[in-house]
Design a protein around this motif. Sequence first.
Motif, PDB file in Angstrom:
ATOM      1  N   ALA A 179       4.476   8.859   0.843  1.00 49.59           N
ATOM      2  CA  ALA A 179       3.958   9.991   0.066  1.00 49.59           C
ATOM      3  C   ALA A 179       3.967  11.228   0.942  1.00 49.59           C
ATOM      4  CB  ALA A 179       2.554   9.698  -0.455  1.00 49.59           C
ATOM      5  N   SER A 180       5.148  11.569   1.441  1.00 47.32           N
ATOM      6  CA  SER A 180       5.263  12.689   2.370  1.00 47.32           C
ATOM      7  C   SER A 180       5.044  14.010   1.657  1.00 47.32           C
ATOM      8  CB  SER A 180       6.640  12.682   3.030  1.00 47.32           C
ATOM      9  OG  SER A 180       7.656  12.778   2.050  1.00 47.32           O
ATOM     10  N   PHE A 181       4.570  14.984   2.422  1.00 44.79           N
ATOM     11  CA  PHE A 181       4.384  16.327   1.896  1.00 44.79           C
ATOM     12  C   PHE A 181       5.729  17.045   1.923  1.00 44.79           C
ATOM     13  CE2 PHE A 181      -0.286  16.478   3.476  1.00 44.79           C
ATOM     14  CZ  PHE A 181      -0.586  15.441   2.610  1.00 44.79           C
ATOM     15  N   LEU A 182       5.959  17.892   0.934  1.00 40.90           N
ATOM     16  CA  LEU A 182       7.245  18.559   0.803  1.00 40.90           C
ATOM     17  C   LEU A 182       7.551  19.425   2.018  1.00 40.90           C
ATOM     18  CD1 LEU A 182       9.685  19.074  -1.031  1.00 40.90           C
ATOM     19  CD2 LEU A 182       8.437  20.997  -1.998  1.00 40.90           C
ATOM     20  N   GLU A 183       6.535  20.134   2.528  1.00 46.03           N
ATOM     21  CA  GLU A 183       6.771  21.009   3.669  1.00 46.03           C
ATOM     22  C   GLU A 183       6.928  20.234   4.969  1.00 46.03           C
ATOM     23  OE1 GLU A 183       2.330  21.179   2.590  1.00 46.03           O
ATOM     24  OE2 GLU A 183       4.282  21.123   1.601  1.00 46.03           O
ATOM     25  N   ASP A 184       6.451  18.968   4.994  1.00 47.59           N
ATOM     26  CA  ASP A 184       6.674  18.067   6.123  1.00 47.59           C
ATOM     27  C   ASP A 184       6.240  18.687   7.448  1.00 47.59           C
ATOM     28  OD1 ASP A 184       7.378  15.694   7.263  1.00 47.59           O
ATOM     29  OD2 ASP A 184       9.462  16.268   7.611  1.00 47.59           O
ATOM     30  N   VAL A 185       5.030  19.274   7.473  1.00 47.66           N
ATOM     31  CA  VAL A 185       4.541  19.888   8.703  1.00 47.66           C
ATOM     32  C   VAL A 185       3.217  19.274   9.151  1.00 47.66           C
ATOM     33  CG1 VAL A 185       5.672  22.077   8.235  1.00 47.66           C
ATOM     34  CG2 VAL A 185       3.347  21.715   7.425  1.00 47.66           C
ATOM     35  N   LEU A 186       2.659  18.403   8.346  1.00 48.10           N
ATOM     36  CA  LEU A 186       1.378  17.805   8.687  1.00 48.10           C
ATOM     37  C   LEU A 186       1.607  16.578   9.552  1.00 48.10           C
ATOM     38  CD1 LEU A 186      -0.360  18.043   5.210  1.00 48.10           C
ATOM     39  CD2 LEU A 186      -0.346  19.696   7.061  1.00 48.10           C
ATOM     40  N   ASP A 187       0.996  16.577  10.704  1.00 45.43           N
ATOM     41  CA  ASP A 187       1.173  15.464  11.623  1.00 45.43           C
ATOM     42  C   ASP A 187      -0.067  14.588  11.699  1.00 45.43           C
ATOM     43  OD1 ASP A 187      -0.444  17.277  12.844  1.00 45.43           O
ATOM     44  OD2 ASP A 187       0.641  17.326  14.752  1.00 45.43           O
ATOM     45  N   VAL A 243       0.844  -1.206   0.000  1.00 42.82           N
ATOM     46  CA  VAL A 243       0.000   0.000   0.000  1.00 42.82           C
ATOM     47  C   VAL A 243       0.876   1.250   0.000  1.00 42.82           C
ATOM     48  CG1 VAL A 243      -1.801   1.260   1.235  1.00 42.82           C
ATOM     49  CG2 VAL A 243      -1.857  -1.235   1.177  1.00 42.82           C
ATOM     50  N   ALA A 244       1.975   1.212   0.766  1.00 40.93           N
ATOM     51  CA  ALA A 244       2.876   2.364   0.800  1.00 40.93           C
ATOM     52  C   ALA A 244       3.536   2.592  -0.555  1.00 40.93           C
ATOM     53  CB  ALA A 244       3.939   2.155   1.884  1.00 40.93           C
ATOM     54  N   GLU A 245       3.932   1.515  -1.232  1.00 38.06           N
ATOM     55  CA  GLU A 245       4.524   1.663  -2.560  1.00 38.06           C
ATOM     56  C   GLU A 245       3.510   2.231  -3.558  1.00 38.06           C
ATOM     57  OE1 GLU A 245       7.070   1.649  -5.777  1.00 38.06           O
ATOM     58  OE2 GLU A 245       7.460   1.562  -3.622  1.00 38.06           O
ATOM     59  N   HIS A 246       2.277   1.793  -3.455  1.00 36.34           N
ATOM     60  CA  HIS A 246       1.218   2.361  -4.302  1.00 36.34           C
ATOM     61  C   HIS A 246       1.085   3.861  -4.050  1.00 36.34           C
ATOM     62  CE1 HIS A 246      -3.320   2.696  -5.313  1.00 36.34           C
ATOM     63  NE2 HIS A 246      -2.602   2.861  -6.410  1.00 36.34           N
ATOM     64  N   ALA A 247       1.130   4.259  -2.786  1.00 38.10           N
ATOM     65  CA  ALA A 247       1.022   5.681  -2.445  1.00 38.10           C
ATOM     66  C   ALA A 247       2.203   6.468  -3.000  1.00 38.10           C
ATOM     67  CB  ALA A 247       0.939   5.845  -0.932  1.00 38.10           C
ATOM     68  N   ARG A 248       3.391   5.890  -2.959  1.00 34.62           N
ATOM     69  CA  ARG A 248       4.581   6.581  -3.469  1.00 34.62           C
ATOM     70  C   ARG A 248       4.462   6.870  -4.956  1.00 34.62           C
ATOM     71  NH1 ARG A 248       9.809   5.564  -5.582  1.00 34.62           N
ATOM     72  NH2 ARG A 248       9.205   3.424  -6.084  1.00 34.62           N
ATOM     73  N   GLN A 249       3.973   5.890  -5.712  1.00 34.99           N
ATOM     74  CA  GLN A 249       3.869   6.080  -7.153  1.00 34.99           C
ATOM     75  C   GLN A 249       2.700   6.992  -7.528  1.00 34.99           C
ATOM     76  OE1 GLN A 249       4.437   2.649  -9.662  1.00 34.99           O
ATOM     77  NE2 GLN A 249       5.424   1.491  -8.036  1.00 34.99           N
ATOM     78  N   VAL A 250       1.598   6.898  -6.796  1.00 31.87           N
ATOM     79  CA  VAL A 250       0.453   7.759  -7.082  1.00 31.87           C
ATOM     80  C   VAL A 250       0.781   9.215  -6.747  1.00 31.87           C
ATOM     81  CG1 VAL A 250      -1.910   8.309  -6.362  1.00 31.87           C
ATOM     82  CG2 VAL A 250      -1.285   5.947  -6.889  1.00 31.87           C
ATOM     83  N   SER A 251       1.556   9.436  -5.687  1.00 33.93           N
ATOM     84  CA  SER A 251       1.878  10.810  -5.299  1.00 33.93           C
ATOM     85  C   SER A 251       2.656  11.536  -6.398  1.00 33.93           C
ATOM     86  CB  SER A 251       2.685  10.816  -3.996  1.00 33.93           C
ATOM     87  OG  SER A 251       3.939  10.178  -4.177  1.00 33.93           O
ATOM     88  N   ARG A 252       3.409  10.792  -7.220  1.00 31.93           N
ATOM     89  CA  ARG A 252       4.118  11.408  -8.342  1.00 31.93           C
ATOM     90  C   ARG A 252       3.150  11.923  -9.402  1.00 31.93           C
ATOM     91  NH1 ARG A 252       8.833   6.871  -9.548  1.00 31.93           N
ATOM     92  NH2 ARG A 252      10.159   7.318  -7.737  1.00 31.93           N
TER      93      ARG A 252
END
Length: 516
Positions: A169-177, A122-131
């Motif tokens: 699929a982390s956010f670039l600003e990395d502030v969302l917890d 599921v995490a790999e799916h999220a990584r590719q979809v986030s692109r």
Amino acid sequence: MISSCNVSQSWTSTEIPSGSICFSEVRIMVKAVVGEETQLQLAEDRLSQSSVPAQVGLVIGKLSSTLDRGFVFDLVPTPQNDAGQPACSILEPAKDNRKKGSKPKSQTSDSSPSLVIEKDWVAEHARQVSRMMVGGMKVVGIYVWTSEAACKNSTMVLCQTVKGVAEAASFLEDVLDERLLIHMCYSPRRWTCRNCTLSSNITSSSLRPCDFKMGRVITSLQTFKCLYNFDLRLPIYQEKTLKSEMLSDVLRNGISIYAKELRGAKAMIDGNLVVNDETCTTDGLHEVEFLLPFMKDIYIEACSQKDVIGVVNFTGSVCSFSFLNSKEPVSQAVSDIKDDIIRSLQSRLNIICDEADEDLGPTDEGIREASNDSLSEKPVSQLVLRSLRKNYNLSLPRRVFVPWLAGTFICDYLQSSETHEVLKDHCVELMSMEAPNDASTILELEEEALRVIARSFWDVVLPYSSAPSSFQEKSREITSTENSQKTIKSPNVNFIAAVFFLLLSVLVGYMLVRKS
């Protein structure tokens, strides 16, 4: 045209101009979530007709810091793994083998069904979809289709899956917890939404309920577009440590530095400078331009440093789209565009590095430095810059846009040798959408392809390195010529001197004879 600048000034958090958001200070606490009614109803009908006991997938949407609200655009199911197995299944409880007459034990979670989720898949799916996401669209969580009992018995598994998706699929600003967990229950039929706090220690208290309702979300989005030209000049420094400097590391570091400068850039929308947090009241496509201050040429300054042995030139144009809720300020659209540009550069670099690692695998350090001729053929993830003796050219994947929902777009990245058929396969496999049949609807808007040219100063020094030797050769020729001329002149002088003395002696003898 969008202005471009080789290097621009970085502002501190107190100097960020109006219209930009200081990402390091943003904290989002989502109090309510609104889902796109049309898409969510389609997903529910699809699942109820399929008789699938359980399913897991990704939530595509946006978490708005200014509205304290989340928006859900669509639910994308995670495809089957490489073995053809679903990413989520039901684990039925073991049968009760109690003997007759024994007292019944209190019902526990062991006597109820639970979920088994392949979290890494599921995490790999999220990584590719986030692109494939553009500005204002992100993977904001997961959804699960299962019974109420199975969901209650799988709290830890679900939280761990949400955390894995957030990391992939982390956010670039990395502030969302926090991320969203949407549960579609078929027994009884209902929807629930929870916030999942991304803490280091996942517990049952990490899930908090939030208000959830359906409405019209996508049709109210406003569209912003930017075509951004950039020119990065990154110096290659002489090796100071045992660790070799890879081209991929230099590019990642350069993108990170440029991200800080881009976030501080002022913006113009439809020719008007963004000066406050006003909302956009006009429909249609809005053009965004960025203004960067003109600074001294750091390229020349860097090349004049003592430890610099080369330069990496990273140039091209990035086309970006952003979709904004009508109640959000236009400064959010500017922030989303900046975020999308940086993520697009990072995604292209990650794609070529991933493909190179899959094709070649790990490379020994000794092989990396084997020969200068083989260096130009090495992939970006294995190229040691200090070993360069020739120019190294690299073309990054181009970005193409595909129509998605109600006038919105998603994107994909294609290598120079890839066609639209690859794009169609990605849409079907990763997004569970119909492949676009009309090629004219696929947009390729980037005017200049992204290129990387790594130049070693050896290609400048070597052509002139023969100059001293040629100069010495010429000097030797001149010296030998002068010596030969001196050698030729020397006997002539002696001959003349001999004739002179001979004549002088004859004249003196003649005078003596006459006197006598």
